[in-house]
Every structure is written in C-alpha cells, then in structure tokens.
Design a protein around this motif. Structure first.
Motif, mmCIF file in Angstrom:
data_model
loop_
_atom_site.group_PDB
_atom_site.id
_atom_site.type_symbol
_atom_site.label_atom_id
_atom_site.label_comp_id
_atom_site.label_asym_id
_atom_site.label_seq_id
_atom_site.Cartn_x
_atom_site.Cartn_y
_atom_site.Cartn_z
ATOM 1 N N LEU A 126 0.829 -1.209 0.000
ATOM 2 C CA LEU A 126 0.000 0.000 0.000
ATOM 3 C C LEU A 126 0.862 1.258 0.000
ATOM 4 C CD1 LEU A 126 -2.839 -1.010 2.498
ATOM 5 C CD2 LEU A 126 -3.083 -0.585 0.051
ATOM 6 N N THR A 127 1.912 1.228 0.810
ATOM 7 C CA THR A 127 2.811 2.385 0.874
ATOM 8 C C THR A 127 3.469 2.648 -0.474
ATOM 9 O OG1 THR A 127 3.237 1.915 3.204
ATOM 10 C CG2 THR A 127 4.793 3.381 2.091
ATOM 11 N N THR A 128 3.861 1.587 -1.171
ATOM 12 C CA THR A 128 4.453 1.748 -2.501
ATOM 13 C C THR A 128 3.441 2.347 -3.471
ATOM 14 O OG1 THR A 128 5.934 -0.117 -2.089
ATOM 15 C CG2 THR A 128 5.633 0.551 -4.387
ATOM 16 N N GLY A 129 2.190 1.888 -3.391
ATOM 17 C CA GLY A 129 1.137 2.463 -4.240
ATOM 18 C C GLY A 129 0.926 3.933 -3.956
ATOM 19 N N TYR A 130 0.904 4.289 -2.663
ATOM 20 C CA TYR A 130 0.772 5.704 -2.299
ATOM 21 C C TYR A 130 1.927 6.518 -2.869
ATOM 22 C CZ TYR A 130 -2.366 4.048 1.475
ATOM 23 O OH TYR A 130 -3.355 3.468 2.197
ATOM 24 N N PHE A 131 3.149 5.967 -2.733
ATOM 25 C CA PHE A 131 4.323 6.706 -3.182
ATOM 26 C C PHE A 131 4.317 6.893 -4.698
ATOM 27 C CE2 PHE A 131 8.760 7.022 -4.611
ATOM 28 C CZ PHE A 131 9.069 8.223 -4.020
ATOM 29 N N ILE A 132 3.888 5.888 -5.441
ATOM 30 C CA ILE A 132 3.849 6.023 -6.900
ATOM 31 C C ILE A 132 2.912 7.157 -7.303
ATOM 32 C CG2 ILE A 132 3.126 4.894 -9.046
ATOM 33 C CD1 ILE A 132 4.207 2.261 -7.822
ATOM 34 N N LEU A 133 1.770 7.247 -6.649
ATOM 35 C CA LEU A 133 0.831 8.335 -6.958
ATOM 36 C C LEU A 133 1.413 9.693 -6.573
ATOM 37 C CD1 LEU A 133 -2.534 6.662 -5.891
ATOM 38 C CD2 LEU A 133 -1.687 7.077 -8.223
#
Length: 190
Positions: A126-133
C-alpha cells in the motif's frame, strides 16, 4: 551515556570538519578568497545534521531527519545558486522560481506518503502504491516548473506521455496491499 554519545558525535563530525578545513585552505590558496568552499561547507553541515538526527534522533529519528532536510533545503539551494553564479558570466537566479517549488513538491510527496502510511497503518504494498501516486504528482509539478522556467519546449517526460504506467503500477500495488491486508485479517480472526 553522555561520554559515549559525545565520543560518537566527535567521530561523526571529524570527517566533515576535515573536509571543510581542507577545502577552505585549498580555495584560499588558489583563489585568495572563499568561493566554492562555501558550498562545500554548507554541504558538509547539511549532511552532518541529517546524519546526526538520523543516528541520535531517538524514537522519531526519521521525522527529525525529514525536518532537518526540509528546513535547511531552501537555504542550501540559495547557497548553490550563489556559488554557481560566481562562475557564470551572467547570473541565473533559479532558486525562487524553480528550486523551491520543485523541492516543496518532492518534500510534499514524501510527507503525504508517510502520513498516509501512518494513518492507514499501510503495509509495504500500500505504501508503494501511495508513493507512486505522490511521485506522479511531484513529477508533473517538476515538469511544469521547468517548462515555466525555461519556456515551453518539446521535452519528453514519462508522466506526460504515459501516465497509465504510473496509475497501473499504483493500482497493482494498492490491490496487492489490500489483498495482503485482507488475508492477514482473516488469519487473525481464525
């Protein structure tokens, strides 16, 4: 504990002090003034303070390191600008129009990612997804500020031409994060 911490602090500061003194001596010996060595001194001070807070910051070391990074970044950018302009035939004042907005965009991307991770207790996916956005938004801001500074051009950027790559990667990581969270919760209930 204080003696041990002071010893580690001296060991941490020694290479930075040695680098600054060496650069001051060489700069003055060659140019009879302190010009580029000011940038070296500022860089060493900046790196030392971030390392110091990372090592000795205690429980909130990451937050303190981020605050040092954020607070000292703008003065550091002005020092870079000042030093670079010493060697240019015509000075370029880029910090206010380009450096600060781009830096704030990237600091905001990091802060938003960390805040979302903390508030949602997100796993790594989830953190990686947040960071990509957040990375996508910061890259768009960077590209817009560069175009505003140097004028619109035909420069190529991934976020302009293929935003679907960011959104599909973010969606994949967010989906994996949600599945991982659901599996953990179902196992803990069983």
């Amino acid at each position: 504990m204080t003696k041990k911490r002071n010893m580690w602090n001296i060991l941490l500061a020694s290479p930075f002090i040695l680098a600054v003194l060496t650069c001051f001596i060489v700069n003055f010996a060659l140019d009879r003034q302190f010009s580029w060595s000011l940038l070296t001194a500022a860089s060493c001070l900046y790196a030392y303070l971030m390392l110091y807070t990372l090592i000795f910051g205690g429980k909130h070391r990451i937050l303190f390191t981020y605050l040092v990074l954020a607070i000292l970044l703008i003065p550091f950018l002005y020092i870079i600008e000042y030093t670079a302009n010493l060697y240019l035939p015509q000075p370029i004042y880029w910090t206010t129009r380009l450096g600060i907005p781009v830096s704030l965009a990237w600091l905001a991307a990091l802060a938003v990612t960390a805040l979302l991770k903390t508030l949602t207790h997100a796993n790594g996916f989830l953190t990686t997804g947040y960071f990509i956005l957040a990375f996508y938004a910061a890259e768009r801001c960077t590209n817009n500020r560069i175009d505003a500074f140097i004028g619109p051009n035909d420069s190529w950027s991934l976020s302009d031409h293929y935003p679907i790559l960011y959104f599909s990667a973010a969606a994949l990581f967010l989906l994996l994060g949600l599945i991982t969270t659901a599996v953990k919760r179902s196992r803990s209930r069983a």
